[in-house]
Design an enzyme around this catalytic site. Structure first.
Site, short mmCIF file in Angstrom:
data_model
loop_
_atom_site.label_atom_id
_atom_site.label_comp_id
_atom_site.label_asym_id
_atom_site.label_seq_id
_atom_site.Cartn_x
_atom_site.Cartn_y
_atom_site.Cartn_z
N GLU A 1 3.78 0.18 0.56
CA GLU A 1 4.17 1.33 1.39
C GLU A 1 5.44 1.09 2.22
OE1 GLU A 1 0.65 2.66 3.53
OE2 GLU A 1 -0.11 3.58 1.69
N GLU B 1 -3.39 4.79 -4.59
CA GLU B 1 -4.32 4.81 -3.46
C GLU B 1 -4.61 6.26 -3.17
OE1 GLU B 1 -3.23 3.06 0.28
OE2 GLU B 1 -2.55 1.19 -0.62
#
Ligand SMILES: *[C@@H]1O[C@H](CO)[C@@H](O)[C@H](O)[C@H]1NC(C)=O
Ligand SMILES: *[C@@H]1O[C@H](CO)[C@@H](O)[C@H](O)[C@H]1NC(C)=O
Ligand SMILES: *[C@@H]1O[C@H](CO)[C@@H](O)[C@H](O)[C@H]1NC(C)=O
Ligand SMILES: *[C@@H]1O[C@H](CO)[C@@H](O)[C@H](O)[C@H]1NC(C)=O
Ligand SMILES: *[C@@H]1O[C@H](CO)[C@@H](O)[C@H](O)[C@H]1NC(C)=O
Ligand SMILES: *[C@@H]1O[C@H](CO)[C@@H](O)[C@H](O)[C@H]1NC(C)=O
Length: 423
Positions: free
Chosen positions: A205, A336
């Site tokens: 991320e 995710e």
């Protein structure tokens, strides 16, 4: 494209032995390594569609039997790929506590040069996870660092750049990049011959901001993250010609609207630093990842009586990334996703999962849960809030466990459907 670089090296050393067409052939990939073919993954020349598992805590387990028990449960659920952290760093000031609690750690920061721990409480634990994955026929995506909190980017920033800088120096300070690459090289060289590695992931991320704010060098249009992804993916490719490489990004787009202005929505206006479409076209980014958490991202739109539909937003997000993958001719993974609340999960996941399957997107829910772990009598605090409670793996409200039958079955059904597509 990723074969090209290797081919050039071979051409330089053995140019008279090979003809160019045989060099470019994908057959040079060693057996058991995952490859891509257009928007699909392949394993040994056959389609490889899968449901994966996220489990960052597996290398934190101190019992080999618990590691094996977790993989056994994954295998029984039809999981083919695990994503886990290839980093676990601590501050020197945390070392005494880490030794006392048997915390897994790979890097200790006490100066601008971190020290590697490749011993039994260090990388040997990651070695075992990868070895056990192989025993259960599961491949592993390994991320090199984290955008968030300790133990990721901000330890590099703290120890190398010092106080008073913005988060994005992680992506531009040459000293930090050299330090990150020193770690990446350690991990890649350790496993580069292993067919158990599915892919290398540059960072979990990555964003312009972390716990620290972002600065003016990382705003829409500077493409700082795209440049970093290029530099790091080229670096990894030079170390390892065969494994796939991906970003680990959340999937933010950098889009202007019809009047040339930026969208107001953070997921679409490049403010986070990502440019999903551009990142996916980089030569050594073999596939893209994206994440999906609309409940958190749109909490202001998501209230009783509002028209905002979490389910529909997720479906659109899946469509847009599949379309971007198709334009680039590369696979994408919904790497995710999660919703708080069991009813929310059981009512919304099925349509997200079905749509992902329809759009040829591999699925990795956040996060895999297992019950019945035995180490420390089933109760073990690793670090922060990460703990085993009565044998259950860590739960941030997004974990799913086998005793939640309806929820569990969503993923086992998807896994068996995808496995029938893989033959
Ligand atoms: C690490 O240790 C340094 C020096 O003790 C401290 O300034 C810093 O805040 C710590 N960083 C983290 C992320 O714990
Ligand atoms: C880190 O520094 C502290 C205090 O300066 C020292 O006590 C400790 O031994 C050091 N640890 C390592 C791993 O260098
Ligand atoms: C483009 O975006 C700007 C800023 O968000 C907005 O004011 C404008 O109305 C948008 N134009 C179109 C054609 O969507
Ligand atoms: C819900 O949608 C309707 C029809 O598009 C619109 O008139 C209304 O203002 C919306 N309500 C909210 C809370 O957004
Ligand atoms: C389910 O989702 C709704 C909408 O985001 C949220 O308000 C609610 O708290 C969630 N339920 C649980 C148990 O978290
Ligand atoms: C599943 O196990 C967890 C952890 O032990 C427990 O908290 C939860 O209540 C169980 N759920 C069901 C539906 O039995």
């Amino acid at each position: 494209m990723r074969y090209l670089l290797a081919s050039v090296f071979l051409l330089l050393s053995n140019f008279w032995l090979y003809d160019a067409s045989s060099l470019v052939a994908a057959s040079r990939t060693p057996p058991g390594f995952v490859t891509t073919q257009g928007t699909s993954f392949e394993l040994d020349g056959k389609p490889f569609a899968f449901v994966g598992a996220n489990s960052y805590w597996l290398p934190l387990l101190t019992s080999k039997e618990d590691v094996r028990a977790t993989f056994r449960e994954m295998q029984a659920a039809g999981i083919r790929v695990l994503r886990t952290w290839g980093f676990n760093a601590i501050n020197g000031s945390e070392l005494a506590g880490a030794l006392e609690t048997d915390l897994t750690y790979y890097q200790v920061w006490n100066s601008s040069e971190w020290v590697l721990n490749d011993g039994p409480q260090g990388l040997e634990r990651l070695d075992f996870v990868i070895q056990a994955a192989a025993e259960f026929d599961i491949k592993v995506i390994v991320a090199f660092t984290n955008n968030w909190r300790v133990p990721g980017a901000e330890l590099y920033i703290n120890w190398i750049a010092g106080a008073g800088v913005t988060h994005d120096v992680f992506f531009s300070d040459p000293r930090i990049i050299a330090s990150y690459q020193r770690y990446v090289k350690t991990i890649v060289n350790r496993y580069k011959n292993s067919p158990t590695i599915f892919a290398w992931e540059l960072m979990n991320e990555a964003r312009c901001l972390g716990d620290l704010p972002s600065g003016p060098n990382c705003v829409p249009g500077t493409e700082l993250l795209t440049k970093w992804y290029k530099q790091q993916s080229d670096f990894v490719r030079r170390l390892d010609p065969h494994h796939l490489i991906t970003t680990g990004g959340e999937g933010h787009f950098f889009w202007r609207n019809a009047t040339g202005e930026f969208a107001t929505d953070y997921n679409f206006n490049g403010q986070a630093g990502e440019d999903f479409d551009a990142d996916l076209t980089l030569d050594n980014i073999d596939f893209a990842t994206y994440h999906l958490y609309p409940q958190v991202w749109y909490s202001n739109l998501d209230f009783p009586g509002s028209n905002f539909s979490l389910e529909q937003w997720g479906l659109d997000w899946i469509t847009l990334h599949a379309e971007s993958g198709a334009r680039a001719g590369k696979p994408v993974i919904l790497e995710e996703f999660g919703m708080q609340g069991i009813e929310n999960k059981t009512s919304i996941y099925p349509s997200w999962v079905n749509h992902a399957i329809e759009t040829k997107t591999a699925i990795m829910p956040w996060q895999f849960g297992v019950l019945g772990l035995k180490e420390h009598g089933g109760n073990h605090l690793f670090k922060y809030e990460d703990r085993l409670i009565n044998g259950a793996s860590p739960n941030d409200g997004l974990a799913y466990y086998k005793n939640q039958t309806q929820l569990w079955n969503i993923f086992t059904h998807a896994a068996s459907l995808l496995s029938s597509h893989s033959k």
